[in-house]
Design an enzyme around this catalytic site. Structure first.
Site, PDB file in Angstrom:
ATOM      1  N   LYS A  22     -41.771  18.302 -57.858  1.00 31.55           N
ATOM      2  CA  LYS A  22     -42.235  19.425 -58.692  1.00 31.55           C
ATOM      3  C   LYS A  22     -43.730  19.640 -58.487  1.00 31.55           C
ATOM      4  O   LYS A  22     -44.198  20.774 -58.324  1.00 31.55           O
ATOM      5  CB  LYS A  22     -41.948  19.099 -60.153  1.00 31.55           C
ATOM      6  CG  LYS A  22     -42.774  19.888 -61.159  1.00 31.55           C
ATOM      7  CD  LYS A  22     -42.462  19.529 -62.584  1.00 31.55           C
ATOM      8  CE  LYS A  22     -43.271  18.399 -63.123  1.00 31.55           C
ATOM      9  NZ  LYS A  22     -44.607  18.757 -63.617  1.00 31.55           N
ATOM     10  N   ASN A  23     -44.501  18.544 -58.486  1.00 29.07           N
ATOM     11  CA  ASN A  23     -45.963  18.681 -58.436  1.00 29.07           C
ATOM     12  C   ASN A  23     -46.504  18.983 -57.050  1.00 29.07           C
ATOM     13  O   ASN A  23     -47.709  19.189 -56.899  1.00 29.07           O
ATOM     14  CB  ASN A  23     -46.625  17.434 -59.030  1.00 29.07           C
ATOM     15  CG  ASN A  23     -46.419  17.371 -60.533  1.00 29.07           C
ATOM     16  OD1 ASN A  23     -45.945  18.323 -61.144  1.00 29.07           O
ATOM     17  ND2 ASN A  23     -46.751  16.238 -61.130  1.00 29.07           N
ATOM     18  N   CYS A 116     -51.848  19.993 -74.410  1.00 34.93           N
ATOM     19  CA  CYS A 116     -50.409  19.698 -74.489  1.00 34.93           C
ATOM     20  C   CYS A 116     -50.286  18.361 -75.204  1.00 34.93           C
ATOM     21  O   CYS A 116     -51.268  17.779 -75.643  1.00 34.93           O
ATOM     22  CB  CYS A 116     -49.788  19.655 -73.099  1.00 34.93           C
ATOM     23  SG  CYS A 116     -50.269  18.202 -72.184  1.00 34.93           S
ATOM     24  N   ARG A 121     -56.541  18.366 -71.914  1.00 34.34           N
ATOM     25  CA  ARG A 121     -56.330  18.927 -70.574  1.00 34.34           C
ATOM     26  C   ARG A 121     -57.297  20.073 -70.245  1.00 34.34           C
ATOM     27  O   ARG A 121     -56.908  21.209 -70.011  1.00 34.34           O
ATOM     28  CB  ARG A 121     -54.889  19.398 -70.399  1.00 34.34           C
ATOM     29  CG  ARG A 121     -53.802  18.447 -70.844  1.00 34.34           C
ATOM     30  CD  ARG A 121     -53.521  17.279 -69.955  1.00 34.34           C
ATOM     31  NE  ARG A 121     -53.043  17.582 -68.641  1.00 34.34           N
ATOM     32  CZ  ARG A 121     -51.764  17.764 -68.304  1.00 34.34           C
ATOM     33  NH1 ARG A 121     -50.856  17.721 -69.232  1.00 34.34           N
ATOM     34  NH2 ARG A 121     -51.420  18.009 -67.059  1.00 34.34           N
ATOM     35  N   ASP A 307     -48.176   9.041 -64.403  1.00 37.59           N
ATOM     36  CA  ASP A 307     -46.854   9.654 -64.625  1.00 37.59           C
ATOM     37  C   ASP A 307     -45.732   8.617 -64.623  1.00 37.59           C
ATOM     38  O   ASP A 307     -44.578   8.979 -64.885  1.00 37.59           O
ATOM     39  CB  ASP A 307     -46.571  10.723 -63.561  1.00 37.59           C
ATOM     40  CG  ASP A 307     -47.450  11.938 -63.753  1.00 37.59           C
ATOM     41  OD1 ASP A 307     -47.484  12.808 -62.865  1.00 37.59           O
ATOM     42  OD2 ASP A 307     -48.154  12.005 -64.786  1.00 37.59           O
ATOM     43  N   ARG A 399     -37.896  20.011 -67.512  1.00 37.81           N
ATOM     44  CA  ARG A 399     -39.080  20.573 -66.833  1.00 37.81           C
ATOM     45  C   ARG A 399     -39.280  19.910 -65.473  1.00 37.81           C
ATOM     46  O   ARG A 399     -39.795  20.535 -64.560  1.00 37.81           O
ATOM     47  CB  ARG A 399     -40.333  20.363 -67.685  1.00 37.81           C
ATOM     48  CG  ARG A 399     -40.312  21.081 -68.997  1.00 37.81           C
ATOM     49  CD  ARG A 399     -41.647  21.039 -69.663  1.00 37.81           C
ATOM     50  NE  ARG A 399     -42.699  21.479 -68.751  1.00 37.81           N
ATOM     51  CZ  ARG A 399     -43.946  21.712 -69.155  1.00 37.81           C
ATOM     52  NH1 ARG A 399     -44.285  21.536 -70.405  1.00 37.81           N
ATOM     53  NH2 ARG A 399     -44.850  22.114 -68.298  1.00 37.81           N
TER      54      ARG A 399
HETATM   55  C1  EPZ Z   1     -51.671  16.654 -62.627  1.00 42.56           C
HETATM   56  O1  EPZ Z   1     -52.133  17.218 -63.843  1.00 42.56           O
HETATM   57  C2  EPZ Z   1     -50.165  16.519 -62.759  1.00 42.56           C
HETATM   58  N1  EPZ Z   1     -49.581  17.840 -62.928  1.00 42.56           N
HETATM   59  C3  EPZ Z   1     -49.834  15.624 -63.953  1.00 42.56           C
HETATM   60  O2  EPZ Z   1     -48.419  15.461 -63.976  1.00 42.56           O
HETATM   61  C4  EPZ Z   1     -50.479  14.267 -63.734  1.00 42.56           C
HETATM   62  O3  EPZ Z   1     -50.232  13.462 -64.877  1.00 42.56           O
HETATM   63  C5  EPZ Z   1     -51.986  14.441 -63.532  1.00 42.56           C
HETATM   64  O4  EPZ Z   1     -52.232  15.345 -62.435  1.00 42.56           O
HETATM   65  C6  EPZ Z   1     -52.679  13.128 -63.208  1.00 42.56           C
HETATM   66  O5  EPZ Z   1     -52.106  12.555 -62.070  1.00 42.56           O
HETATM   67  C7  EPZ Z   1     -49.397  18.616 -61.824  1.00 42.56           C
HETATM   68  O6  EPZ Z   1     -49.713  18.241 -60.712  1.00 42.56           O
HETATM   69  C8  EPZ Z   1     -48.764  19.952 -62.049  1.00 42.56           C
HETATM   70  P1  EPZ Z   1     -55.930  16.162 -63.741  1.00 42.56           P
HETATM   71  P2  EPZ Z   1     -53.646  17.772 -63.937  1.00 42.56           P
HETATM   72  O7  EPZ Z   1     -56.680  17.444 -63.671  1.00 42.56           O
HETATM   73  O8  EPZ Z   1     -54.073  18.289 -62.627  1.00 42.56           O
HETATM   74  C9  EPZ Z   1     -59.511  15.537 -66.739  1.00 42.56           C
HETATM   75  C10 EPZ Z   1     -46.291  15.511 -64.888  1.00 42.56           C
HETATM   76  O9  EPZ Z   1     -45.821  14.650 -65.631  1.00 42.56           O
HETATM   77  N2  EPZ Z   1     -59.964  16.889 -66.341  1.00 42.56           N
HETATM   78  O10 EPZ Z   1     -55.846  15.320 -62.519  1.00 42.56           O
HETATM   79  O11 EPZ Z   1     -53.729  18.669 -65.113  1.00 42.56           O
HETATM   80  C11 EPZ Z   1     -58.213  15.553 -67.527  1.00 42.56           C
HETATM   81  O12 EPZ Z   1     -58.453  15.776 -68.898  1.00 42.56           O
HETATM   82  C12 EPZ Z   1     -47.701  15.989 -65.096  1.00 42.56           C
HETATM   83  O13 EPZ Z   1     -45.698  16.000 -63.894  1.00 42.56           O
HETATM   84  C13 EPZ Z   1     -61.153  17.380 -66.856  1.00 42.56           C
HETATM   85  O14 EPZ Z   1     -61.832  16.730 -67.651  1.00 42.56           O
HETATM   86  O15 EPZ Z   1     -54.449  16.441 -64.252  1.00 42.56           O
HETATM   87  C14 EPZ Z   1     -57.664  14.175 -67.265  1.00 42.56           C
HETATM   88  O16 EPZ Z   1     -58.295  13.258 -68.149  1.00 42.56           O
HETATM   89  C15 EPZ Z   1     -48.253  15.534 -66.428  1.00 42.56           C
HETATM   90  N3  EPZ Z   1     -61.567  18.625 -66.488  1.00 42.56           N
HETATM   91  C16 EPZ Z   1     -58.128  13.847 -65.838  1.00 42.56           C
HETATM   92  O17 EPZ Z   1     -59.189  14.782 -65.565  1.00 42.56           O
HETATM   93  C17 EPZ Z   1     -60.846  19.400 -65.607  1.00 42.56           C
HETATM   94  O18 EPZ Z   1     -61.289  20.529 -65.290  1.00 42.56           O
HETATM   95  C18 EPZ Z   1     -57.065  14.038 -64.787  1.00 42.56           C
HETATM   96  O19 EPZ Z   1     -56.513  15.324 -64.970  1.00 42.56           O
HETATM   97  C19 EPZ Z   1     -59.641  18.880 -65.093  1.00 42.56           C
HETATM   98  C20 EPZ Z   1     -59.224  17.620 -65.454  1.00 42.56           C
END
Ligand code: EPZ
Length: 420
Positions: A22-23, A116, A121, A307, A399
């Site tokens: 999915k990702n 969420c 996020r 995850d 999902r």
């Molecule tokens: C991706 O989410 C995945 N989703 C998530 O999978 C996964 O848990 C996550 O990466 C971490 O591996 C998809 O790929 C669609 P991040 P993402 O931006 O990109 C902070 C699932 O179960 N951050 O890597 O949203 C954030 O708060 C889902 O399939 C900022 O501060 O995660 C977090 O603490 C859940 N500012 C950390 O970085 C930003 O602008 C990592 O978030 C962006 C992120």
């Protein structure tokens, strides 16, 4: 609403096939916005998040046919660059259309995704990077209004934090920027790597693919010609089924997997006493004699994936000794704890660290899913628990897991999908 009714304890046996990731599919569907020609994607998982992004693509004017895991997309007639709240609020990964829409059309409005269950996020790093590339970003009425009338320009960007979709958004924006964009502290997840590979195949020169430093040579708004490609296997789905086998002391084989994407997960299962053999595109897990306690600290790829944290917490309830699980990426990714406690788990929470005593004989109960991966943890616990476990609100599961209860039933689980 549907719920899953699971009778345990279960013993599993046999083989299943893992779906596309999915990702990986989500950013790659967004990447088709960088092209004005038909694109073909194979091995696309049939899960709710994919349908949500396709619904958004349709509202933007894109055309698509999704049949038997093959997705044909034609974005030649895109005539709308507003991603509305009603869709974005249901799936925050919709933010992935921001980079491509801005890069191709010079203007777009994307609803702020909002938080969420697992955390706030934010998308500040996505927006900061686009501004560094010359975009004007305003937040108005809950929307990101992004404009770059003269296109985006390459520059040097350092991500303050590793962000998966942030990296993907900016890589896609850089693909159509003028000049080269240097990206530092980029996510190295396999899904980010596949995005780079597909863009490279389409003529975007990208240096450093697979590392945390990339140089993307943009086409200066020349739309891309994406070659047909197949989505990589879902490493988190595969990890979830490996945990299902481990928690039920079962011998199971998974097909269509990339073992090299699961090193941290496999290592932890070995530590817990399981044995895993890799075949060509397959993995076979042999059960532990007795599951042993382990310690986990979630981190970015190639470290232990956040995850998989919930699934391993379910496993830890059956492991002998004290297991310690630290969640370092998200501030609220322990929603499954109280539900596992309802099944009898002994879990102590202190800040971002959960301490579990095991093994505990779990007893079936009614539990509620709260987010995608927490839901799968409750299914795993239900497979180990004595009696019937009913997992409610399984739209969370839908999902990201294709045909989960059919796959578990094929492995011999006594699991039914029923109507509330
Ligand atoms: C991706 O989410 C995945 N989703 C998530 O999978 C996964 O848990 C996550 O990466 C971490 O591996 C998809 O790929 C669609 P991040 P993402 O931006 O990109 C902070 C699932 O179960 N951050 O890597 O949203 C954030 O708060 C889902 O399939 C900022 O501060 O995660 C977090 O603490 C859940 N500012 C950390 O970085 C930003 O602008 C990592 O978030 C962006 C992120």
């Amino acid at each position: 609403m549907d719920y899953l009714s699971i009778s345990g304890p279960a013993r599993l046996k046999g083989e299943i096939t893992i779906s596309g990731a999915k990702n990986a599919a989500l950013p790659l569907i967004a990447a088709t916005l960088l092209s004005d020609e038909p694109c073909s994607l194979e091995n696309v998982p049939n899960v709710a998040d994919i349908h949500t992004l396709l619904k958004l693509l349709g509202k933007l004017g894109g055309k698509f046919i999704f049949e038997d895991h093959t997705l044909s997309i034609d974005n030649e007639a895109i005539d709308n660059t507003v991603a509305t709240y009603d869709i974005v609020k249901t799936m925050r990964a919709s933010i992935l259309v921001l980079g491509p829409l801005l890069a191709r059309f010079g203007r777009c409005e994307v609803s702020l995704p909002g938080g969420c269950a697992i955390g706030q996020r934010p998308i500040d790093l996505h927006l900061k990077a686009l501004e560094q590339m010359g975009a004007r970003i305003e937040i108005k009425n809950g929307y990101v209004v992004a404009t770059a009338p003269d296109g985006l320009r390459g520059t040097r960007i350092i991500f303050d934090k590793v962000t998966v979709t942030g990296s993907e958004n900016i890589i896609m924006a850089a693909a159509l920027a003028k000049g080269k964009t240097e990206l530092i502290n980029v996510a190295k997840e396999p899904e980010v790597v596949q995005l780079c590979e597909v863009l490279s195949e389409a003529g975007v020169k990208i240096e450093g693919v697979g590392s945390d430093e990339l140089i993307v040579h943009g086409t200066d708004r020349e739309p891309l010609k994406l070659k047909p490609f197949s989505i990589i296997p879902d490493r988190i789905e595969a990890g979830t089924y490996l945990c299902a086998a481990a928690i039920t002391y079962s011998n199971v084989t998974l097909h269509n997997v990339r073992a090299d994407h699961l090193d941290a997960v496999t290592a932890k299962l070995h530590e817990a006493g399981c044995r895993i053999e890799n075949g060509v595109g397959s993995m076979t897990i042999y059960p532990a004699a007795r599951l042993k306690a382990f310690e986990i600290s979630t981190t970015e790829y190639p470290g232990f994936p956040t995850d998989m944290q919930a699934q391993f917490m379910a496993l830890a309830t059956q492991a002998e000794g004290v297991s310690i699980i630290e969640e370092r990426l998200f501030e609220n990714r322990f929603m499954h704890v109280s539900e596992l406690q309802r099944l009898g788990a002994s879990i102590h929470l202190k800040g971002h660290t959960a301490t579990l005593n095991g093994p505990i004989q779990l007893l079936g109960a009614d539990v509620m899913a709260t987010d995608l991966r927490a839901s799968s943890a409750l299914v795993l616990a239900g497979l180990a628990a004595s009696g019937t476990t009913n997992v409610h609100r399984i739209y969370h599961l839908d999902r990201g897991y294709e045909a989960l209860h059919e796959k578990l039933k094929a492995l011999g689980a006594d699991i039914k999908r029923l109507k509330e």
